[in-house]
Enzyme design. Sequence first.
Site, short mmCIF file in Angstrom:
data_model
loop_
_atom_site.label_atom_id
_atom_site.label_comp_id
_atom_site.label_asym_id
_atom_site.label_seq_id
_atom_site.Cartn_x
_atom_site.Cartn_y
_atom_site.Cartn_z
N GLY A 1 -7.23 3.83 3.42
CA GLY A 1 -7.44 2.70 2.51
C GLY A 1 -8.71 2.76 1.70
O GLY A 1 -8.87 1.99 0.75
N ASP B 1 0.88 -1.15 0.00
CA ASP B 1 0.00 0.00 0.00
C ASP B 1 0.93 1.22 0.00
O ASP B 1 2.11 1.10 0.33
CB ASP B 1 -0.87 -0.05 1.27
CG ASP B 1 -1.68 1.22 1.44
OD1 ASP B 1 -2.32 1.64 0.46
OD2 ASP B 1 -1.65 1.81 2.54
N ASP C 1 -1.48 -0.36 6.15
CA ASP C 1 -1.68 0.37 7.42
C ASP C 1 -3.16 0.51 7.74
O ASP C 1 -3.51 1.06 8.78
CB ASP C 1 -1.07 1.78 7.34
CG ASP C 1 -1.84 2.66 6.39
OD1 ASP C 1 -2.08 2.21 5.25
OD2 ASP C 1 -2.24 3.77 6.77
N ASP D 1 -0.12 5.04 0.84
CA ASP D 1 -0.39 6.02 1.89
C ASP D 1 -0.34 5.36 3.27
O ASP D 1 -1.13 4.47 3.54
CB ASP D 1 -1.78 6.64 1.67
CG ASP D 1 -1.90 7.35 0.33
OD1 ASP D 1 -1.06 8.22 0.07
OD2 ASP D 1 -2.82 7.04 -0.44
C1 G6P Z 1 -5.53 5.83 0.12
C2 G6P Z 1 -5.72 6.61 1.40
C3 G6P Z 1 -7.16 7.03 1.56
C4 G6P Z 1 -7.66 7.74 0.32
C5 G6P Z 1 -7.53 6.84 -0.89
C6 G6P Z 1 -7.97 7.51 -2.17
O1 G6P Z 1 -6.03 4.56 0.27
O2 G6P Z 1 -5.33 5.84 2.50
O3 G6P Z 1 -7.28 7.84 2.68
O4 G6P Z 1 -9.02 8.12 0.47
O5 G6P Z 1 -6.16 6.47 -1.00
O6 G6P Z 1 -7.06 8.52 -2.49
P1 G6P Z 1 -7.22 9.57 -3.66
O7 G6P Z 1 -5.84 10.16 -3.79
O8 G6P Z 1 -7.64 8.83 -4.89
O9 G6P Z 1 -8.24 10.56 -3.23
MG MG Z 2 -2.75 3.11 3.50
#
Ligand code: G6P
Ligand code: MG
Length: 220
Positions: A45, A8, A169, A10
């Site tokens: 996520g 993953d 995470d 972020d």
């Molecule tokens: C990751 C982060 C989330 C976020 C998602 C979509 O999974 O952990 O918090 O909402 O990505 O991200 P984006 O950049 O497409 O808005």
């Molecule tokens: Mg993450």
Amino acid sequence: MIKGFIFDLDGVITDTAELHYKAWKNLADEMGWDFDYEINDKLRGISRMDSIKVILDHNQASLNEETLAELATKKNDIYVASLDEMTSEDYLPGAKELLTHLRTEGFNVALGSASKNAIKVLQQLNANMYFDVIGDGNSVSKSKPEPDIFLYGSEKMKLQPDECIVFEDAESGIDAAKAGGFYSVGIGPKERVGHADLRFDSMAEATLFEIKSHFKELFS
Ligand code: G6P
Ligand code: MG
């Protein structure tokens, strides 16, 4: 035998949670919505549109899909602008070391992120060279806790799920890894990722040595 790793992005490779928080908070303040770190943690996520729905539910508010999409775009513009500040110094401690080690040992490595901004984040970090496959929010339609993004990664690496370890995470990310039949490593507190096969408080502890020691019988 473990032949591949799926990461993953972020919260595992870099800490974008704070940038997501600031962007959502900006929107929430403008809309008069309640938004704090506890709700932000629930958004780890999960996709952008699912995230705005969680925030809305929390505020017992409802809006039509079109308005929701406009607001999500607004948040995204703030978030994307904040990524300009990110540099190759912004890996989470330990992440770059692990990625480098996996490269030297010849493992296959995929990215499995729900973010539609993953390419930009990788560019800012200068991290493209660590990945054989890039799976992001544009690669599959069903987001975590569905296993699709990780299955996308393993298929592209031509590996079976039980030949891969997923690093996550997010609670929903560990759920996704389990649903797909992958081994999982959780990064973060027990309350969030305690259901992973192996858990570390941070990436700094997640060395290849520790991983191999835990999954002994899966490494030759
Ligand atoms: C990751 C982060 C989330 C976020 C998602 C979509 O999974 O952990 O918090 O909402 O990505 O991200 P984006 O950049 O497409 O808005
Ligand atoms: Mg993450």
